[in-house]
Design a protein around this motif. Structure first.
Motif, PDB file in Angstrom:
ATOM      1  N   GLY A  49       0.482  -1.261   0.299  1.00 58.88           N
ATOM      2  CA  GLY A  49       0.183   0.416  -0.019  1.00 58.88           C
ATOM      3  C   GLY A  49       0.706   1.122   0.045  1.00 58.88           C
ATOM      4  N   PHE A  50       0.231   2.335  -0.359  1.00 63.32           N
ATOM      5  CA  PHE A  50       0.903   3.895  -0.607  1.00 63.32           C
ATOM      6  C   PHE A  50      -0.719   4.536   0.728  1.00 63.32           C
ATOM      7  CE2 PHE A  50       1.902   7.796  -2.141  1.00 63.32           C
ATOM      8  CZ  PHE A  50       3.490   7.711  -2.274  1.00 63.32           C
ATOM      9  N   PHE A  51       0.351   5.339   1.322  1.00 68.43           N
ATOM     10  CA  PHE A  51      -0.328   6.481   2.046  1.00 68.43           C
ATOM     11  C   PHE A  51       0.554   7.929   1.393  1.00 68.43           C
ATOM     12  CE2 PHE A  51      -2.262   2.977   4.701  1.00 68.43           C
ATOM     13  CZ  PHE A  51      -3.035   3.412   4.418  1.00 68.43           C
ATOM     14  N   THR A  99      -3.940  13.493   6.287  1.00 68.58           N
ATOM     15  CA  THR A  99      -5.705  13.088   5.715  1.00 68.58           C
ATOM     16  C   THR A  99      -5.698  12.396   5.686  1.00 68.58           C
ATOM     17  OG1 THR A  99      -5.460  15.120   4.318  1.00 68.58           O
ATOM     18  CG2 THR A  99      -7.239  13.750   3.720  1.00 68.58           C
ATOM     19  N   ALA A 100      -5.222  11.108   5.170  1.00 70.87           N
ATOM     20  CA  ALA A 100      -5.259   9.487   5.335  1.00 70.87           C
ATOM     21  C   ALA A 100      -5.684   8.989   7.095  1.00 70.87           C
ATOM     22  CB  ALA A 100      -4.194   8.664   4.425  1.00 70.87           C
ATOM     23  N   MET A 118       1.919  -0.796  10.090  1.00 70.01           N
ATOM     24  CA  MET A 118       2.171  -0.876   8.899  1.00 70.01           C
ATOM     25  C   MET A 118       3.239   0.050   8.227  1.00 70.01           C
ATOM     26  SD  MET A 118      -2.206   0.149   7.697  1.00 70.01           S
ATOM     27  CE  MET A 118      -1.594  -0.190   5.588  1.00 70.01           C
ATOM     28  N   HIS A 119       3.460   0.615   9.439  1.00 71.77           N
ATOM     29  CA  HIS A 119       4.737   1.328   8.664  1.00 71.77           C
ATOM     30  C   HIS A 119       6.299   0.685   8.982  1.00 71.77           C
ATOM     31  CE1 HIS A 119       2.845   4.869   7.041  1.00 71.77           C
ATOM     32  NE2 HIS A 119       3.773   5.200   6.666  1.00 71.77           N
ATOM     33  N   LYS A 120       6.313   0.208  10.508  1.00 71.57           N
ATOM     34  CA  LYS A 120       7.434  -0.187  10.719  1.00 71.57           C
ATOM     35  C   LYS A 120       7.036  -2.373  10.218  1.00 71.57           C
ATOM     36  CE  LYS A 120       6.585   1.870  15.079  1.00 71.57           C
ATOM     37  NZ  LYS A 120       6.199   1.361  16.926  1.00 71.57           N
ATOM     38  N   LYS A 121       5.836  -2.511   9.296  1.00 70.96           N
ATOM     39  CA  LYS A 121       6.057  -4.313   8.948  1.00 70.96           C
ATOM     40  C   LYS A 121       6.870  -3.842   7.005  1.00 70.96           C
ATOM     41  CE  LYS A 121       2.216  -6.005  11.982  1.00 70.96           C
ATOM     42  NZ  LYS A 121       1.115  -7.400  11.304  1.00 70.96           N
ATOM     43  N   GLY A 122       6.885  -2.663   7.524  1.00 70.52           N
ATOM     44  CA  GLY A 122       7.140  -1.996   5.681  1.00 70.52           C
ATOM     45  C   GLY A 122       6.424  -2.817   4.621  1.00 70.52           C
ATOM     46  N   ILE A 123       5.322  -2.232   4.774  1.00 70.68           N
ATOM     47  CA  ILE A 123       3.830  -2.957   3.826  1.00 70.68           C
ATOM     48  C   ILE A 123       3.528  -1.883   3.480  1.00 70.68           C
ATOM     49  CG2 ILE A 123       3.095  -4.925   5.500  1.00 70.68           C
ATOM     50  CD1 ILE A 123       0.824  -3.860   6.910  1.00 70.68           C
ATOM     51  N   VAL A 124       4.035  -0.664   3.983  1.00 67.13           N
ATOM     52  CA  VAL A 124       3.213   0.569   3.185  1.00 67.13           C
ATOM     53  C   VAL A 124       4.228   1.366   2.950  1.00 67.13           C
ATOM     54  CG1 VAL A 124       0.778   0.366   3.606  1.00 67.13           C
ATOM     55  CG2 VAL A 124       2.733   1.563   5.178  1.00 67.13           C
ATOM     56  N   MET A 125       4.419   2.223   1.775  1.00 67.98           N
ATOM     57  CA  MET A 125       5.645   2.306   1.496  1.00 67.98           C
ATOM     58  C   MET A 125       5.699   3.712   2.718  1.00 67.98           C
ATOM     59  SD  MET A 125       7.356   5.188  -1.883  1.00 67.98           S
ATOM     60  CE  MET A 125       7.159   3.634  -3.049  1.00 67.98           C
ATOM     61  N   PHE A 142      -3.097   1.947  -4.013  1.00 63.05           N
ATOM     62  CA  PHE A 142      -3.260   2.861  -2.787  1.00 63.05           C
ATOM     63  C   PHE A 142      -4.325   3.595  -2.497  1.00 63.05           C
ATOM     64  CE2 PHE A 142      -2.962   4.600  -7.470  1.00 63.05           C
ATOM     65  CZ  PHE A 142      -4.097   5.633  -7.534  1.00 63.05           C
ATOM     66  N   TYR A 143      -4.241   4.100  -1.336  1.00 64.52           N
ATOM     67  CA  TYR A 143      -5.968   4.873  -1.076  1.00 64.52           C
ATOM     68  C   TYR A 143      -5.422   6.566  -1.328  1.00 64.52           C
ATOM     69  CZ  TYR A 143      -8.916   6.977   2.556  1.00 64.52           C
ATOM     70  OH  TYR A 143      -9.872   8.159   3.611  1.00 64.52           O
TER      71      TYR A 143
END
Length: 225
Positions: free
Chosen positions: A72-74, A79-80, A111-118, A142-143
Motif C-alpha cells: 500500500g501507499f498513503f 488526511t489518510a 503498517m509502516h514498521k512492518k514495511g507493508i506500506v511505503m 494506494f488510498y
C-alpha cells in the motif's frame, strides 16, 4: 437545485450561494489487478475494515531492495489517518479531544514498521507521488480520491499501462463503521465578481454544473460530475 441532492448546501453562507458544485470526489482503494492475479490474492473487497486492509497489504508485499513491491501507499499528509478515524461518522476532526485517533495511529504506524506500506522517509526523500509509484508497479494498492481516475486514464492514453487496474470502496472503521462509509468532498466553480464577462462566465458555469452534456464532459476527464 434539487439535482445536487443537498451538496449545494455546503456552498451557501447566510442564505446566499457563492459557487455551484461541478465535481465530487470520494476516497477509495486503487489496485493493480494484474499483480493481484499474479500473486493469487483476491482483489480488495468493497467491505473491508482498515485492519483487513492492513492484512491485504501484508499479503501483497514482496521482494527486496529496489525491487520491493509495497502492498500500500498513503500520502505524507495527515488526511489518510484522520479519514480512517472520522469516516464512521462518530468522530469529528474539529474537537477538544483527539484521543479517538490513538488506535488509528497505532494501526498506521504498525503498517509502516512492518514495511507493508511505503514509509514516510522513502516517499519524502525521493519526492515520490502515488501515481508515479503505481505506474512503475512499485505498489499494489494506494488510498486516494477519485480524482486519481483522470490521472490514470491520461497515463493509459498517452504512455500506456502494463497492467489492468481497478477500484474498491474505501475501507471502513471496525468501531461502528459499515460498508459505504467514506470521506468525500464537493468541488465548486465560482465567478470572479470583477470579471468583465459575467454573462459568459455564468453560461459556462451553467453548462458545466447544471446540464447533462456538461456532466458528460466532466465525466470524460475521469472525474465524477
Amino acid at each position: 437545485m434539487a439535482q445536487y441532492k443537498g451538496a449545494d448546501d455546503e456552498l451557501r453562507y447566510e442564505g446566499n450561494y457563492y459557487a455551484l458544485p461541478y465535481m465530487m470526489n470520494i476516497y477509495c482503494i486503487f489496485y493493480n489487478k494484474t499483480m493481484f492475479d499474479k500473486v493469487g490474492v483476491p482483489y480488495p473487497s468493497d467491505d473491508m475494515t482498515w485492519e483487513e486492509y492492513a492484512d491485504l497489504c501484508e499479503k501483497m508485499t514482496f521482494g527486496e531492495g529496489a525491487e520491493k513491491v509495497y502492498g500500500g501507499f498513503f500520502n505524507t499528509t495527515s488526511t489518510a489517518l484522520t479519514n480512517m478515524a472520522i469516516c464512521n461518522g462518530k468522530n469529528e476532526f474539529i474537537t477538544d479531544d483527539y484521543s479517538y485517533l490513538k488506535p488509528y495511529y497505532e494501526l498506521f504506524l504498525d503498517m509502516h514498521k512492518k514495511g507493508i506500506v511505503m514509509d514516510y522517509s522513502t516517499i519524502k526523500t525521493n519526492s515520490l507521488v502515488f501515481t508515479q509509484c503505481f505506474y512503475k508497479q512499485q505498489i499494489a494498492t494506494f488510498y486516494q480520491g477519485t480524482w486519481s481516475i483522470g490521472y490514470i486514464v491520461q497515463q493509459a492514453k498517452t504512455k500506456g499501462l502494463d497492467f489492468e487496474w481497478g477500484i474498491a470502496a474505501s475501507p471502513h472503521s471496525s468501531d461502528g463503521g459499515a460498508p459505504g462509509d467514506v470521506i468525500g468532498q464537493v468541488h465548486p466553480i465560482c465567478i470572479n465578481s470583477k470579471s468583465k464577462l459575467l454573462d459568459e462566465a455564468f453560461d459556462y458555469l451553467s453548462f458545466v454544473c447544471a446540464t447533462e452534456e456538461g456532466a458528460q464532459v466532466v465525466a470524460d476527464t475521469g472525474c465524477i460530475p
